[in-house]
Structures are given as C-alpha cells and as structure tokens.
Design a protein around this motif. Structure first.
Motif, mmCIF file in Angstrom:
data_model
loop_
_atom_site.group_PDB
_atom_site.id
_atom_site.type_symbol
_atom_site.label_atom_id
_atom_site.label_comp_id
_atom_site.label_asym_id
_atom_site.label_seq_id
_atom_site.Cartn_x
_atom_site.Cartn_y
_atom_site.Cartn_z
ATOM 1 N N GLN A 311 48.316 30.880 36.071
ATOM 2 C CA GLN A 311 47.404 31.953 35.695
ATOM 3 C C GLN A 311 46.066 31.821 36.416
ATOM 4 O OE1 GLN A 311 46.780 32.465 31.488
ATOM 5 N NE2 GLN A 311 45.557 34.321 31.758
ATOM 6 N N SER A 312 45.639 30.586 36.681
ATOM 7 C CA SER A 312 44.415 30.389 37.458
ATOM 8 C C SER A 312 44.553 31.018 38.838
ATOM 9 C CB SER A 312 44.117 28.895 37.612
ATOM 10 O OG SER A 312 44.020 28.243 36.376
ATOM 11 N N LEU A 313 45.751 30.911 39.403
ATOM 12 C CA LEU A 313 45.983 31.389 40.766
ATOM 13 C C LEU A 313 46.152 32.898 40.831
ATOM 14 C CD1 LEU A 313 46.427 30.539 43.733
ATOM 15 C CD2 LEU A 313 48.867 30.323 43.209
ATOM 16 N N ILE A 314 46.867 33.493 39.849
ATOM 17 C CA ILE A 314 47.202 34.919 39.944
ATOM 18 C C ILE A 314 46.398 35.799 38.988
ATOM 19 C CG2 ILE A 314 49.545 34.353 40.680
ATOM 20 C CD1 ILE A 314 50.493 35.176 37.866
ATOM 21 N N GLY A 315 45.578 35.190 38.126
ATOM 22 C CA GLY A 315 44.767 35.968 37.200
ATOM 23 C C GLY A 315 45.614 36.762 36.233
ATOM 24 N N GLU A 316 45.320 38.055 36.088
ATOM 25 C CA GLU A 316 46.044 38.928 35.161
ATOM 26 C C GLU A 316 47.316 39.501 35.773
ATOM 27 O OE1 GLU A 316 45.213 39.240 31.992
ATOM 28 O OE2 GLU A 316 43.609 37.821 32.426
ATOM 29 N N GLY A 317 47.691 39.019 36.920
ATOM 30 C CA GLY A 317 48.916 39.502 37.562
ATOM 31 C C GLY A 317 48.810 39.531 39.066
ATOM 32 N N THR A 318 47.608 39.710 39.594
ATOM 33 C CA THR A 318 47.368 39.642 41.025
ATOM 34 C C THR A 318 45.928 39.208 41.250
ATOM 35 O OG1 THR A 318 47.490 40.829 43.139
ATOM 36 C CG2 THR A 318 46.687 42.068 41.240
ATOM 37 N N PHE A 362 47.742 36.501 45.697
ATOM 38 C CA PHE A 362 48.866 35.941 44.955
ATOM 39 C C PHE A 362 49.220 36.872 43.796
ATOM 40 C CE2 PHE A 362 46.710 32.512 47.098
ATOM 41 C CZ PHE A 362 47.733 31.709 47.570
ATOM 42 N N ASN A 363 50.533 37.151 43.651
ATOM 43 C CA ASN A 363 51.019 38.051 42.615
ATOM 44 C C ASN A 363 51.965 37.334 41.668
ATOM 45 O OD1 ASN A 363 50.073 40.876 43.731
ATOM 46 N ND2 ASN A 363 50.926 39.760 45.478
#
Length: 493
Positions: A311-318, A362-363
C-alpha cells in the motif's frame, strides 16, 4: 571571441585588422623571447604565493610554474611552500609560431602555513610524520582496481571492470609500497623486485612477462630522489603527480592521477591510459598499517517490517513516483546509499530536469509503467547519437527504444525482521531511475535484454519530517562494490 581566432586565421585573414582581434599579436612573424617576458610579485597573502603577469597579449599563453603546476592566460598565481629556486616558463603563441621564455624565482623561506593543508596531511601524515606515510593497494576489497570510459560516463568509478579481492595476486601490485613525505615533497617507491603494468607498456620495461593474471609484470627498481606534487585546479579534482620513474600501483603510461577521494585511510585515484585515451583506470590505496577489518561497515538501519508495504508503494490503487530534486537522490558509490563516485554530494536536478520529471507508476494490479513526460536524459548507450535532455521520441528506431515510455509488471517482496523490502520490475526495458543499471552489470549499448527482471532493495522510507522518501539501491557488481541509489518521492502534480 578568443576561441574562434584560429579559424579566423585560416578563413578570414583579411579581417586581422578588425577591432575585436587587435588586442592580440597576430602578425605573421613568430614572437620573440623579449615579447614573452613576464613579471612577478608576491601577493598580500604570502611572500611564497606569487602573481605572474605577461608583458604582452597573445592568443595563447601557457605557463609552467616550476612547482609541478601549470596555468593559462595573461596572469596566473603560483604557490611555493618550500624555500628554493624554481624555473618558471611562459610559452606564447601567435599566427607565426611560438616562443618560450624562462626566469628563475627564488623563495627565501619555507612557509609552514602553506604546508598545513588537509589534503597534504592526509597524503603524508603531516609535519609530525617524519617517516612519511606509506600506502599500499587495498587488495582485499572488491573494486580496488578497474577501468571505465574516458571521459567518464555514469561517474568517476571503474564502470566497465572491477577487480575482485586479491584477483591480481602475483602481479607485483600488492607487494609494492608508496611513501609520501611532506618534508621536501619526497616520494619513495618500494617495488619489492617487480611491478604491474598495462600490456601496451611492455616495451618500456625489459624482461616484462605474463604473470598469469592479465596484462604484464616486469622487474623494476624505482630510482631514488623521487618527488610528488599536487595541484588543485578550480572546478575539478586535485591532481597528484609523481616524478619521472615513479608511479602508483599500475603503470598505464602516465604519472598524473586525479584524486577522486582522499581520507585518512583511503586514497582513490583515476588516471588516463596513455596508449588508449578512451580508457580511465582506477586504483584504491590504504595505509600500509591499516587493517580494513578494524573499521567494519556501519550497521544497516534497523528494518521495520511494517514501514514499507504494498500500500505504501501503490497508495489507493495507483501511485506515481519521481526522483527527488535534491542532492543524494541520484548517484553511484562504493556502498548502498553512497554517491561518492557521482555526483559526490552535488544536486544535479537543475542540470538534468528531464531526468527528474520522469514518472514511475505502480498500480494495484501489478502493472508498472514508465512515463518520461515527453523528454529523456539520453546517454551514448541509448543510441540517440547525442547526450543530454532531448525528446523521448528520439529513441524511436534506436537500440534503446525499449527504454522509452512503456508498460511492464512489478512485484514487491515486503520486509521481514532481517531483510529489506525489494521491488522487482519486469519487462523489456523496465527500470527505475536509470535504464542502464541492472543486477550485476550495466548496459554499454541497447537493446536491453528481453523480459529482464531488475530488483531494487528498499533501504529507506519516510524522512525525519515524516515525509515519504523511497530510497532504493541496486548492486551492479554482484560483489558489493558498486551501487546505484535513487531517492523517489510521490508525484503530487
């Protein structure tokens, strides 16, 4: 204006009388010694720091200051810490030829303050080290010897080849010792019977032979009364020169070394191959009595397995990331997180804006995309024909086309109590930060390997202010000697 004068002599001789040229001596006769005369006087700083001034103007004016340094232009400054007599030579050029004129300069007293310089003290041990300071090649460290392009490509380090620990055992390089003295700028080279040299230099060393570890070795005893000198040109590395007959570690035809780094227990040097000036060699030395085991590498920062997650990498989805426009955000060095080799603490975001606007996206579905925002920072390995910021479209039809905008895949291995998180991007041309770097190597030209996976270690996340800064690194040697490091921040634009 000055840089075009040589062309004017050839193409526009009738314009020699033009006002912009009249400040130089451009008549058809060579200059005389009298015209190359110069004067000198002490500066306000010290009687041992002299300002030299040519009496006349010429297109080119080159100085040899008698202290191991040189200069160019009508006026130059020379520093002479030690009492003695020095021969200073000015060579001037006009359209008819050149001439040299010399004067002897006498320095009456040694100025101890001019000798008390950090770089001199690190090299020689300082004024209290009566026996000087002795150095040896750091044989036990991977990357202690190697080669890269000249001029440098990614930075000043052995980009193309790095010797493994003790790889050149038996060559003579590891048994040689080099002692620098502050007193008199004396230098001693103890060869223990034979030395290591570039294969192109074999004819200069009688008895040269194949030591079985590449290149050549040769029996050699260095002459006595060798000297060293150091000049510190503005805007570039200090240059260390050993007098005729001496050299350091590996002989490639020259005796002048750029000092990339010098500390109490490390001397890292770069020198150009005189038989092939497209090559630059590197060598790392340590004090003879220094045991690298006495200074272990600093412990890595404690790993918090919860601090960096998918989640750190993709946030809320992207989530899009880009290089942080700051010093330390893009660099290469001998350890993870280091930019010692390039750009050595400098912020290059202003020089390469097209690099710092690239987006790495990132997605949640495992899709990774690269968006260069219309422009790229091109280098020779990409095949565009020119370096620097340019349209990303210039990659089309080249061997590096796959390094342009594209869609790939990614995976994240989250951190554990003992391992950092790892980000892997997979696809032809997939990369983060720098196209040429992959695990265990660098591309020298395109195209990239099809469907290659490249893995980056996450060595930091969140700065001291609680802001997201994703710090990743990649070992391009597989032996822990050269790392690229990138610091990314979320793109909030």
């Amino acid at each position: 204006m000055k840089r075009y004068l040589n062309l004017l002599w050839i193409v526009l001789p009738i314009l020699f009388t033009a006002a912009c040229v009249e400040e130089y001596s451009l008549d058809g006769n060579p200059p005389t010694e009298a015209e190359a005369d110069f004067s000198f006087q002490p500066t306000a700083e010290s009687n041992n720091i002299l300002r030299f001034t040519a009496e006349n103007d010429f297109f080119i004016m080159n100085w040899e200051l008698g202290n191991g340094s040189s200069g160019r232009g009508k006026s130059v400054t020379g520093t002479y810490p030690l009492a003695g007599t020095y021969t200073v030579t000015l060579t001037v050029f006009n359209s008819g030829g050149s001439v040299s004129f010399s004067k002897e300069v006498t320095i009456d007293e040694t100025d101890p303050l001019l000798l008390d310089k950090p770089i001199y003290n690190a090299l020689t041990g300082g004024a209290d080290a009566v026996a000087g300071k002795t150095w040896k090649v750091d044989a036990g460290r991977a990357g202690h010897f190697g080669v890269g392009p000249n001029p440098s490509g990614a930075g000043d380090f052995p980009e193309w080849y790095q010797a493994q620990a003790n790889e050149k055992e038996g060559s003579g390089m590891y048994t040689d010792r080099y002692t620098f003295y502050l007193d008199g700028f004396n230098f001693n080279m103890e060869t223990n019977g034979f030395v290591f040299l570039n294969g192109a230099q074999g004819s200069n060393f009688p008895g040269a032979f194949d030591p079985g570890v590449g290149d050549l070795s040769a029996p050699y005893e260095a002459p006595a009364n060798l000297k060293w000198s150091m000049v510190e040109p503005e805007g570039t590395y200090p240059e260390l020169t050993i007098s005729q007959g001496g050299f350091l570690g590996y002989f490639a035809g020259g005796r002048t070394y750029q000092v990339i780094n010098i500390e109490e227990n490390e001397l890292f040097l770069r020198f150009v191959d005189q038989a092939n000036t497209e090559l630059a060699w590197y060598i790392r030395l340590i004090p003879e009595d220094f045991d690298p085991g006495e200074e272990p590498d600093p412990d890595p920062e404690p790993v918090d397995p919860t601090i960096f997650t998918l989640q750190s990498l993709i946030g809320e989805g992207t989530k899009a990331w880009k290089l942080k426009p700051a010093a330390g955000a893009f660099g290469v060095g001998p350890a993870a997180g280091s930019d010692e080799y390039f750009p050595n603490g400098n912020d290059i975001s202003g020089d390469r804006p097209c690099l710092f606007n690239d987006l790495f996206v990132f997605n949640e579905n495992g899709v990774f995309s690269y968006d260069p925002q219309g422009d790229i920072y091109a280098e020779s390995y990409m095949g565009t024909g020119s370096d620097g910021c340019q349209p990303a479209a210039n990659l089309e039809g080249t061997g590096g086309a796959a390094w342009g905008p594209g869609v790939h895949t990614f995976s994240l291995t989250e951190a554990t109590d003992t391992e950092t998180a790892k980000i892997t991007v997979t696809g032809t041309g997939a990369f983060i930060g720098l196209p040429k770097a992959f695990n265990g190597g660098e591309y020298s030209q395109g195209p990239p390997v099809a469907n290659r996976a490249v893995t980056y270690d996450v060595i930091g996340y969140m700065n001291e202010n609680g802001e997201e800064e994703l710090k990743i690194t990649i070992d391009i040697t597989d032996n822990g000697s050269i790392f690229w490091t990138f610091v990314l921040i979320p793109d909030n634009g």
